[in-house]
Design a protein around this motif. Structure first.
Motif, PDB file in Angstrom:
ATOM      1  N   LEU A  38      41.666  -4.239-131.100  1.00 10.26           N
ATOM      2  CA  LEU A  38      41.362  -3.191-130.134  1.00 10.26           C
ATOM      3  C   LEU A  38      42.110  -1.912-130.514  1.00 10.26           C
ATOM      4  N   PRO A  39      41.466  -0.752-130.424  1.00 12.77           N
ATOM      5  CA  PRO A  39      42.195   0.494-130.666  1.00 12.77           C
ATOM      6  C   PRO A  39      43.371   0.621-129.693  1.00 12.77           C
ATOM      7  N   ASP A  40      44.453   1.218-130.152  1.00 11.68           N
ATOM      8  CA  ASP A  40      45.651   1.340-129.315  1.00 11.68           C
ATOM      9  C   ASP A  40      45.345   2.010-127.983  1.00 11.68           C
ATOM     10  N   ALA A  41      44.533   3.077-128.022  1.00  7.36           N
ATOM     11  CA  ALA A  41      44.237   3.814-126.791  1.00  7.36           C
ATOM     12  C   ALA A  41      43.470   2.958-125.800  1.00  7.36           C
ATOM     13  N   VAL A  42      42.654   2.043-126.301  1.00  9.63           N
ATOM     14  CA  VAL A  42      41.906   1.140-125.423  1.00  9.63           C
ATOM     15  C   VAL A  42      42.808   0.026-124.905  1.00  9.63           C
ATOM     16  N   ARG A  43      43.592  -0.556-125.797  1.00  6.65           N
ATOM     17  CA  ARG A  43      44.437  -1.689-125.419  1.00  6.65           C
ATOM     18  C   ARG A  43      45.401  -1.323-124.294  1.00  6.65           C
ATOM     19  N   GLU A  44      45.819  -0.084-124.255  1.00  8.88           N
ATOM     20  CA  GLU A  44      46.751   0.361-123.219  1.00  8.88           C
ATOM     21  C   GLU A  44      46.087   0.489-121.852  1.00  8.88           C
ATOM     22  N   CYS A  45      44.751   0.517-121.820  1.00  8.75           N
ATOM     23  CA  CYS A  45      44.034   0.791-120.570  1.00  8.75           C
ATOM     24  C   CYS A  45      43.310  -0.420-119.994  1.00  8.75           C
ATOM     25  N   VAL A  46      43.377  -1.548-120.679  1.00 11.91           N
ATOM     26  CA  VAL A  46      42.621  -2.714-120.231  1.00 11.91           C
ATOM     27  C   VAL A  46      43.527  -3.926-120.132  1.00 11.91           C
ATOM     28  N   GLU A  47      43.098  -4.872-119.317  1.00 11.81           N
ATOM     29  CA  GLU A  47      43.746  -6.176-119.272  1.00 11.81           C
ATOM     30  C   GLU A  47      43.090  -7.060-120.328  1.00 11.81           C
ATOM     31  N   VAL A  48      43.886  -7.807-121.078  1.00 10.32           N
ATOM     32  CA  VAL A  48      43.373  -8.606-122.179  1.00 10.32           C
ATOM     33  C   VAL A  48      43.529 -10.090-121.875  1.00 10.32           C
ATOM     34  N   VAL A  49      42.429 -10.833-121.998  1.00 18.15           N
ATOM     35  CA  VAL A  49      42.464 -12.289-121.963  1.00 18.15           C
ATOM     36  C   VAL A  49      42.186 -12.753-123.391  1.00 18.15           C
ATOM     37  N   VAL A  50      43.129 -13.479-123.968  1.00 16.03           N
ATOM     38  CA  VAL A  50      43.022 -13.875-125.368  1.00 16.03           C
ATOM     39  C   VAL A  50      42.276 -15.199-125.476  1.00 16.03           C
ATOM     40  N   GLY A  51      41.291 -15.235-126.361  1.00 14.92           N
ATOM     41  CA  GLY A  51      40.547 -16.459-126.597  1.00 14.92           C
ATOM     42  C   GLY A  51      39.080 -16.192-126.816  1.00 14.92           C
ATOM     43  N   SER A  52      38.298 -17.261-126.870  1.00  9.67           N
ATOM     44  CA  SER A  52      36.851 -17.176-127.052  1.00  9.67           C
ATOM     45  C   SER A  52      36.159 -17.219-125.696  1.00  9.67           C
ATOM     46  N   HIS A  53      35.160 -16.360-125.499  1.00 10.10           N
ATOM     47  CA  HIS A  53      34.437 -16.386-124.227  1.00 10.10           C
ATOM     48  C   HIS A  53      33.421 -17.526-124.178  1.00 10.10           C
ATOM     49  N   GLY A  54      33.409 -18.377-125.210  1.00 15.08           N
ATOM     50  CA  GLY A  54      32.668 -19.636-125.141  1.00 15.08           C
ATOM     51  C   GLY A  54      33.506 -20.789-124.639  1.00 15.08           C
ATOM     52  N   ASP A  55      34.772 -20.527-124.346  1.00 13.28           N
ATOM     53  CA  ASP A  55      35.721 -21.541-123.901  1.00 13.28           C
ATOM     54  C   ASP A  55      35.805 -21.547-122.377  1.00 13.28           C
ATOM     55  N   ALA A  56      35.663 -22.710-121.778  1.00 14.81           N
ATOM     56  CA  ALA A  56      35.605 -22.815-120.312  1.00 14.81           C
ATOM     57  C   ALA A  56      36.870 -22.298-119.651  1.00 14.81           C
ATOM     58  N   GLU A  57      38.024 -22.640-120.195  1.00 12.39           N
ATOM     59  CA  GLU A  57      39.284 -22.212-119.582  1.00 12.39           C
ATOM     60  C   GLU A  57      39.448 -20.700-119.668  1.00 12.39           C
TER      61      GLU A  57
END
Length: 295
Positions: A38-57
């Motif tokens: 993620l670009p630094d300017a974007v990463r500072e403005c969003v909440e990040v969930v790490v992982g695959s969006h194919g994963d149920a958890e």
């Protein structure tokens, strides 16, 4: 709260800045395997969930408290298309219902209701994904897209070195084509509006229908060098892709999609001011393809 899947992909990386600029107060959450992309300017403005969006958890955590989701399934060439789209989406469909998410905008394809829609390979799987999401009861808008201009970036080396690009469709088969930036713009508008209900396709058709012959002519003019189209036999495409190690059923899905497109899969929607999008192929060539070819 809007959740964005595939935020570093072709569409996601255009979508995020649009959302941040249009509505700075809107909370954004992204799902990504690698936050460093993620670009630094974007990463500072969003909440990040790490992982695959194919994963149920992962989707269970990401969808909690969400009002809307931008949904994109990354093609998986190691799996059959039905597994790739439906299997990948199934955990998200469950999480949408559990968390009462109100709205989803998904990246899908043209072809619903056409005679070849049930034998269009990757497109058939994508349309089935739309049905799975809609069955959750969420308000859903499926961005019904034709082929992307950006697909030609895969041909940049061939265009540079040989002045040739290939596909399997008839040279004079006209069809809509679209820039991913225009898809992102439509997605942003829908995600920020959220006054819509029910399930509908939203075609994003580009400004005009073009054939491979048209594309060659426009590329020749924009690049300042001759470019021609060569039609590749479908069997040759299958053999080449299997040789790269792709799953044989996925390769068949690509072949079926391309054959369906050559039989008019993308031709069933009338272009109107609502379904047209602004970026011309000439503009895209000048801004995107030309630097890639001439670099």
């Amino acid at each position: 709260m809007i959740v964005i899947t595939a935020p570093t992909g072709n569409i996601g990386r255009d979508l995020l800045p649009l959302l941040l600029e249009a509505s700075p107060s809107e909370k954004l959450r992204v799902i990504t395997r690698d936050p460093a992309r993620l670009p630094d300017a974007v990463r500072e403005c969003v909440e990040v969930v790490v992982g695959s969006h194919g994963d149920a958890e992962v989707v269970d955590r990401a969808f909690e408290g969400a009002d809307a989701v931008f949904w994109l399934v990354p093609p998986d060439s190691s799996r059959p298309p039905a597994d790739g789209w439906l299997g990948f989406t199934a955990p998200a469909a469950k999480a949408l219902a559990v968390h009462g998410v109100g709205h989803v905008v998904g990246v899908s394809a043209l072809g619903r209701g056409t005679p070849v829609a049930d034998r269009a390979g990757l497109v058939t799987a994508s349309l089935a994904m739309d049905d799975l999401i809609a069955e959750t009861g969420v308000a859903y808008r499926a961005l019904a897209n034709p082929s992307f201009f950006e697909n030609l970036l895969e041909e940049a080396d061939s265009i540079r070195e040989k002045g040739v690009f290939t596909d399997v469709v008839d040279a004079d088969r006209k069809a809509p084509l679209v820039a991913v930036a225009d898809i992102a713009a439509v997605a942003a508008r829908l995600l920020l509006d959220r006054s819509w209900t029910g399930f509908e396709d939203v075609p994003v058709l580009g400004p005009e229908d073009l054939s491979p012959t048209d594309l060659a002519r426009i590329m020749t003019g924009q690049l300042g060098r001759p470019v021609r189209y060569e039609r590749q036999p479908l069997d040759e495409l299958r053999t080449t892709l299997v040789g790269y190690g792709l799953d044989a059923t996925f390769v068949q899905g690509i072949a079926d999609m391309k054959q369906a497109k050559d039989n008019g899969l993308d031709a069933g929607v009338t272009r109107t001011p609502e379904t047209a999008s602004p970026t011309t192929f000439e503009q895209w060539c000048a801004e995107t393809l030309k630097p890639a070819v001439l670099s």
